[in-house]
Scaffold this active site. Structure first.
Site, PDB file in Angstrom:
ATOM      1  N   LYS A   1       5.086  -2.735  10.032  1.00 17.19           N
ATOM      2  CA  LYS A   1       3.973  -1.857  10.429  1.00 17.19           C
ATOM      3  C   LYS A   1       2.651  -2.611  10.463  1.00 17.19           C
ATOM      4  CE  LYS A   1       4.317   1.163   7.090  1.00 17.19           C
ATOM      5  NZ  LYS A   1       5.446   0.604   6.320  1.00 17.19           N
TER       6      LYS A   1
ATOM      7  N   ARG B   1      10.507   0.638  -3.863  1.00 20.82           N
ATOM      8  CA  ARG B   1       9.623   1.138  -2.794  1.00 20.82           C
ATOM      9  C   ARG B   1      10.430   1.730  -1.643  1.00 20.82           C
ATOM     10  NH1 ARG B   1       6.752  -3.875  -1.397  1.00 20.82           N
ATOM     11  NH2 ARG B   1       5.647  -2.682   0.167  1.00 20.82           N
TER      12      ARG B   1
HETATM   13  P1  AMP Z   1       1.582  -0.931   1.549  1.00 16.72           P
HETATM   14  O1  AMP Z   1       0.765  -2.150   1.681  1.00 16.72           O
HETATM   15  O2  AMP Z   1       1.328   0.077   2.637  1.00 16.72           O
HETATM   16  O3  AMP Z   1       3.048  -1.200   1.365  1.00 16.72           O
HETATM   17  O4  AMP Z   1       1.093  -0.203   0.201  1.00 16.72           O
HETATM   18  C1  AMP Z   1       1.201  -0.851  -1.062  1.00 16.72           C
HETATM   19  C2  AMP Z   1       1.148   0.173  -2.190  1.00 16.72           C
HETATM   20  O5  AMP Z   1      -0.102   0.864  -2.148  1.00 16.72           O
HETATM   21  C3  AMP Z   1       2.202   1.274  -2.123  1.00 16.72           C
HETATM   22  O6  AMP Z   1       3.442   0.873  -2.670  1.00 16.72           O
HETATM   23  C4  AMP Z   1       1.527   2.371  -2.925  1.00 16.72           C
HETATM   24  O7  AMP Z   1       1.575   2.106  -4.310  1.00 16.72           O
HETATM   25  C5  AMP Z   1       0.077   2.234  -2.491  1.00 16.72           C
HETATM   26  N1  AMP Z   1      -0.230   3.064  -1.295  1.00 16.72           N
HETATM   27  C6  AMP Z   1      -0.603   2.622  -0.060  1.00 16.72           C
HETATM   28  N2  AMP Z   1      -0.820   3.649   0.777  1.00 16.72           N
HETATM   29  C7  AMP Z   1      -0.550   4.781   0.058  1.00 16.72           C
HETATM   30  C8  AMP Z   1      -0.559   6.156   0.370  1.00 16.72           C
HETATM   31  N3  AMP Z   1      -0.891   6.610   1.590  1.00 16.72           N
HETATM   32  N4  AMP Z   1      -0.222   7.029  -0.619  1.00 16.72           N
HETATM   33  C9  AMP Z   1       0.092   6.613  -1.856  1.00 16.72           C
HETATM   34  N5  AMP Z   1       0.141   5.314  -2.210  1.00 16.72           N
HETATM   35  C10 AMP Z   1      -0.189   4.402  -1.266  1.00 16.72           C
END
Ligand code: AMP
Length: 214
Positions: A13, A171
């Site tokens: 993404k 995750r």
């Molecule tokens: P990502 O980089 O999108 O994989 O996000 C890394 C981490 O940030 C996730 O595993 C969550 O702990 C937190 N996170 C990011 N976006 C969200 C969201 N929209 N809602 C809740 N937690 C989020």
């Protein structure tokens, strides 16, 4: 262009969102990137988010919603945005619908990207990111020219704390339980455009362009 990219961790993404944002001249809004910035800067929000992130769990909805809404209200989103990693729960999606409606805005599409689980685990575990400019790499699929060094800016590459295998698997479970139900939420709004994320980066980009042109 108001787009949302929806898919499991490691599906690409972030990579696709950056390419789309450049192509359309709109900002890439990644809640994960914003949170990592808050953690790095040691803000109150970063302090409250860090434990959840390190465990591979989601950060509470109220924190995320306030953070996203203030980002949405910055002037650079006037022509649109590419949302990456938000919304991630049904309450976030419902609040996002209302946030857009209050501003008289609508999403153009929700691009859903999928790939097989073992492929996703391998991609996340192989992921490296430039500490300086955020450029993404993968030790298996897209290695930098010099190990540990960013091709773009020469900065050092690092592995995210939540990209270690056990947390990566956690995750994936959180995605299936909390985030995958959003597909039905947006199908009901006729916004979903599915794309096969198991192909090489350029092929996924081409597939996204194709579904958006429809
Ligand atoms: P990502 O980089 O999108 O994989 O996000 C890394 C981490 O940030 C996730 O595993 C969550 O702990 C937190 N996170 C990011 N976006 C969200 C969201 N929209 N809602 C809740 N937690 C989020």
């Amino acid at each position: 262009m108001r787009l949302m990219l929806l898919g499991p961790p490691g599906v690409g993404k972030g990579t696709q969102a950056k390419l789309l944002a450049n192509a359309h001249g709109v900002p890439h809004i990644s809640t994960g990137d914003i949170l990592r910035g808050e953690v790095r800067e040691g803000t109150e929000l970063g302090r409250r988010a860090k434990d959840h992130m390190d465990r591979g769990a989601l950060v509470p909805d109220d924190l995320i919603l306030a953070m996203f809404e203030s980002r949405l209200d910055r002037a650079d989103t006037r022509a649109g945005f590419i949302a990456d990693g938000f919304p991630r729960t049904i309450p976030q999606a419902e609040a996002f619908d209302k946030m857009l409606a209050r501003r008289g805005l609508k999403l153009d599409a929700v691009v859903t990207i999928e790939a097989p689980l073992e492929e996703l685990v391998r991609r996340s575990a192989g992921r490296r990111v430039c500490r300086q400019c955020g450029a993404p790499y993968n030790v298996y699929y897209q290695p930098p020219k010099t190990e540990g060094v960013c091709d773009v800016c020469g900065g050092p590459l690092y592995q995210r704390d939540d990209d270690h295998e056990e947390t990566v698997r956690r995750r994936q479970e959180v995605y299936r339980a909390e985030t995958a139900p959003l597909i039905a939420h947006y199908e009901a709004q006729h916004l979903v455009r599915p794309v096969d994320g198991s192909q090489p980066v350029e092929a996924v980009t081409a597939a996204i362009q194709k579904v958006l042109a429809r």
